[in-house]
Write an enzyme that holds these catalytic residues in place. Sequence first.
Site, PDB file in Angstrom:
ATOM      1  N   ASP A  29       0.837  -1.189   0.000  1.00 16.82           N
ATOM      2  CA  ASP A  29       0.000   0.000   0.000  1.00 16.82           C
ATOM      3  C   ASP A  29       0.876   1.244   0.000  1.00 16.82           C
ATOM      4  OD1 ASP A  29      -1.851   1.995   0.401  1.00 16.82           O
ATOM      5  OD2 ASP A  29      -2.096   1.571   2.551  1.00 16.82           O
ATOM      6  N   ASP A  33      -3.865   4.089   2.633  1.00 18.08           N
ATOM      7  CA  ASP A  33      -5.282   3.922   2.987  1.00 18.08           C
ATOM      8  C   ASP A  33      -5.589   2.511   3.493  1.00 18.08           C
ATOM      9  OD1 ASP A  33      -5.129   2.423   0.688  1.00 18.08           O
ATOM     10  OD2 ASP A  33      -6.793   3.413  -0.341  1.00 18.08           O
ATOM     11  N   ASP A  37      -2.060  -1.147  -3.694  1.00 15.28           N
ATOM     12  CA  ASP A  37      -2.413  -0.404  -4.900  1.00 15.28           C
ATOM     13  C   ASP A  37      -1.348  -0.563  -5.979  1.00 15.28           C
ATOM     14  OD1 ASP A  37      -0.388   1.252  -3.782  1.00 15.28           O
ATOM     15  OD2 ASP A  37      -1.930   2.359  -2.659  1.00 15.28           O
ATOM     16  N   ASP A 106      -6.060 -10.250 -15.210  1.00 17.91           N
ATOM     17  CA  ASP A 106      -7.068 -11.242 -14.862  1.00 17.91           C
ATOM     18  C   ASP A 106      -8.327 -10.884 -15.643  1.00 17.91           C
ATOM     19  OD1 ASP A 106      -8.535 -13.198 -13.395  1.00 17.91           O
ATOM     20  OD2 ASP A 106      -7.243 -12.838 -11.663  1.00 17.91           O
ATOM     21  N   ASP A 206     -10.473 -16.050 -15.663  1.00 18.27           N
ATOM     22  CA  ASP A 206     -11.222 -16.537 -14.511  1.00 18.27           C
ATOM     23  C   ASP A 206     -12.335 -17.505 -14.931  1.00 18.27           C
ATOM     24  OD1 ASP A 206     -11.603 -16.054 -11.570  1.00 18.27           O
ATOM     25  OD2 ASP A 206     -13.609 -15.481 -12.232  1.00 18.27           O
ATOM     26  N   GLU A 256      -8.300 -20.408 -16.027  1.00 20.74           N
ATOM     27  CA  GLU A 256      -8.575 -20.981 -14.712  1.00 20.74           C
ATOM     28  C   GLU A 256      -9.748 -21.932 -14.894  1.00 20.74           C
ATOM     29  OE1 GLU A 256     -10.006 -20.227 -10.185  1.00 20.74           O
ATOM     30  OE2 GLU A 256     -11.057 -19.460 -11.939  1.00 20.74           O
ATOM     31  N   HIS A 328      -4.565 -16.951  -4.617  1.00 19.50           N
ATOM     32  CA  HIS A 328      -5.384 -16.152  -3.702  1.00 19.50           C
ATOM     33  C   HIS A 328      -6.625 -16.892  -3.217  1.00 19.50           C
ATOM     34  CE1 HIS A 328      -7.249 -15.929  -7.569  1.00 19.50           C
ATOM     35  NE2 HIS A 328      -8.332 -15.379  -7.036  1.00 19.50           N
ATOM     36  N   ASP A 329      -6.893 -18.073  -3.758  1.00 19.13           N
ATOM     37  CA  ASP A 329      -8.058 -18.860  -3.336  1.00 19.13           C
ATOM     38  C   ASP A 329      -7.685 -20.022  -2.434  1.00 19.13           C
ATOM     39  OD1 ASP A 329      -9.808 -17.350  -4.933  1.00 19.13           O
ATOM     40  OD2 ASP A 329      -9.603 -18.704  -6.652  1.00 19.13           O
TER      41      ASP A 329
HETATM   42  O1  TEU Z   1     -12.239 -18.891  -8.641  1.00 16.07           O
HETATM   43  C1  TEU Z   1     -12.998 -19.924  -9.168  1.00 16.07           C
HETATM   44  C2  TEU Z   1     -13.270 -20.992  -8.245  1.00 16.07           C
HETATM   45  O2  TEU Z   1     -13.548 -22.090  -8.631  1.00 16.07           O
HETATM   46  C3  TEU Z   1     -13.301 -20.618  -6.843  1.00 16.07           C
HETATM   47  O3  TEU Z   1     -14.626 -20.458  -6.520  1.00 16.07           O
HETATM   48  C4  TEU Z   1     -12.714 -21.632  -6.011  1.00 16.07           C
HETATM   49  O4  TEU Z   1     -13.360 -22.836  -6.207  1.00 16.07           O
HETATM   50  C5  TEU Z   1     -12.899 -21.225  -4.606  1.00 16.07           C
HETATM   51  O5  TEU Z   1     -12.308 -19.984  -4.434  1.00 16.07           O
HETATM   52  C6  TEU Z   1     -12.254 -22.197  -3.710  1.00 16.07           C
HETATM   53  O6  TEU Z   1     -12.574 -21.827  -2.447  1.00 16.07           O
HETATM   54  C7  TEU Z   1     -12.197 -17.711  -9.346  1.00 16.07           C
HETATM   55  C8  TEU Z   1     -11.367 -16.706  -8.606  1.00 16.07           C
HETATM   56  O7  TEU Z   1     -10.058 -17.143  -8.527  1.00 16.07           O
HETATM   57  C9  TEU Z   1     -11.992 -16.461  -7.278  1.00 16.07           C
HETATM   58  O8  TEU Z   1     -11.209 -15.589  -6.491  1.00 16.07           O
HETATM   59  C10 TEU Z   1     -13.346 -15.872  -7.513  1.00 16.07           C
HETATM   60  O9  TEU Z   1     -14.009 -15.739  -6.286  1.00 16.07           O
HETATM   61  C11 TEU Z   1     -14.190 -16.752  -8.432  1.00 16.07           C
HETATM   62  O10 TEU Z   1     -13.474 -17.193  -9.564  1.00 16.07           O
HETATM   63  C12 TEU Z   1     -15.359 -15.954  -8.953  1.00 16.07           C
HETATM   64  O11 TEU Z   1     -14.897 -14.991  -9.845  1.00 16.07           O
END
Ligand code: TEU
Length: 657
Positions: A29, A33, A37, A106, A206, A256, A328-329
């Site tokens: 950041d 804030d 960013d 993305d 995505d 993805e 990130h997931d």
């Molecule tokens: O993720 C797709 C996806 O399949 C996710 O829902 C995943 O299964 C889940 O995060 C697991 O807990 C993509 C993106 O990477 C995610 O950040 C988004 O929330 C999602 O699509 C919707 O755009």
Amino acid sequence: MTMEGRARPERAWWKEAIVYQIYPRSFFDASGDGVGDLAGVLAKLDYLQALGVDAVWLSPIYRSPGADHGYDVSDYREIDPQFGTMADFERLVREADARGIRLVLDLVVNHTSDEHPWFYASRQGIVPYRDFYIWRTGKNGGLPNRWRSVFGGPAWTYVPERNAYYLHLFSPKQPDLNWDLPAVRQEVYRLMRFWLEKGVAGFRMDVINAIGKPELDDETDAVGFERVINHPKAFRYLEEMYEAVLKGADLLTVGETPGVTPEHAWRYAALGRGPLGMIFPFEHMTVDIGATKWEPAPFDVVRWKRVLFRWQTKLEGRAWPALYLGNHDQPRPVSRFGDDGEYRVAAAKLLAALLLLQKGTPFVYQGEEIGMTNVRFPSIDDYRDIETLNFYREGRERGVAEETLMAAIHRMSRDNARTPMQWSAGKNAGFTSGTPWIRVNPNYREINVEAAWADPESVLHFYRALIALRKRVPALVYGRLVPLCPDDPAVIAFLREDEAGPWLVALNLSPVPTTWPLPRPIAGRPMVRVLDNRHRPPAYWDPATPIPVAWGDGEAAAFAEVCGGKAAGGPEIGAPGERPPERGGHGAGPSTFAGEGRRETPVGAAGPDGKQTAADVRRGSWEVERPEAFRLGPYEARVYRMAPPGHRRRRPGEGDG
Ligand code: TEU
């Protein structure tokens, strides 16, 4: 469309690239804030360059109400004010380019935000947007079908103005676009061109295998997403996208694609002809979960490597793999597959070797390079992720105990990966001067970039060495992967090989020391250890640092190598009190590379199991080994360059071969 017109060269920049994923709101950041960013990314470009990354994938930076932190886009052509301005973005492209770093965006086009102007128009039935989304009337006074959304609750939401329901595979804030409508597809292609003209080098797409929707008369009460993915229409629309936008543009494209098999990769990312360059597999992210991600299943190394190896071998010659262990997931890989306690550093390095030495393009998620871990926030109030919050709320409504829910959240919440990047031991881990949008992982005082940079044995420097090594050795990029010993319960081992000869990677993914008998025909063959995770890595990012290659003819030629284990004035590495055994032939002083062509006297007989001891490496004398077995310590990782097959020693009673 003809296949001939689609042939793409076998070698490509994006196959050789190391991609670094940035989740911008958690990276750095610059404005104070509390939210990361674009200026923050700009400020860290030198760091990324020093790490050796070639491309950065930015999680969404477009204007968004933020229901799913940017995966709900309300304007595809604007930068969200939280992240900065278009001028910031353009400067970022230029400055990244000046450092040899390309930007990958993305592309979130399975759905938009419900605050996108298209959706406002669609819900009022305004042409031409009326059918931009997927509208259905209710059935028998209820929903059009019983599908649930990925984030919980039904996959349909009612809109009185239209007296109809719209489909949202994710949250109600993320209505699915109707890709069957040509105008929708043309809008997507236009916005892709808009960003390509700004100089982006490709797209991560995505949930792109969900864009083709089947008939919606399905009677099951499944998660709708699972009923939708990989419909033939998704493939068809991607082919069209390829022709319309991607063809001839030398871009990195990665879909993805949850729920795919290697056979899907053969189509979506068929070498030289598929509409995409790569797709992300998910199968290796499912071995430690049950029916849903929130239900644990024991992590089993054998199962995991079977999946990894099956993808490697099935894709060989047919599709280029995309490699990742976290994003990130997903939870942090070191916590999930390794050990975030006593063996954190070793385990993070081991996983780095696994990520970076398989065949394919590696995607490093921010923080992995310093071994960042999962977080255990005490209260649900500390969590920010929509999926986590919905899971908690629904669980409480069903009467599930607080501890049960929090245990699942600690293990699997997406916020594990979204705590701020840990830059220093200072306030807020150096992430922000303000109040961070999500709390920092309390372990930042120990785990941070500043500390890692100062420590030559850190995970960070191991990544740097691995990345640099990979860039210098074609076999580690293009060479085929040969799995070894798929049934060993702890060791993940494989070869990478091309004409220049094989490399051997051996990883003990367990806290228990193990003896790994080398399989024939590898056992007994001369090899030299190029890298391991117990000693300071050699400075392979510096071209002046030679990679061991000096095979003599016939008998093993040993050679010295710069080994950080005992760099001048450096600390002694290894178990305290353990003394290097005395062996003739090598001085015990700090090692320096002996120079091209210099031959060292072979060290002589190796230990009882034929292997080089850690003490040898400590002494700084790289030597040729002829191991029959490895004794691998907890989470020990080793990388060897092997003599080409011609150098193989024959043992009595052994035939040719
Ligand atoms: O993720 C797709 C996806 O399949 C996710 O829902 C995943 O299964 C889940 O995060 C697991 O807990 C993509 C993106 O990477 C995610 O950040 C988004 O929330 C999602 O699509 C919707 O755009």
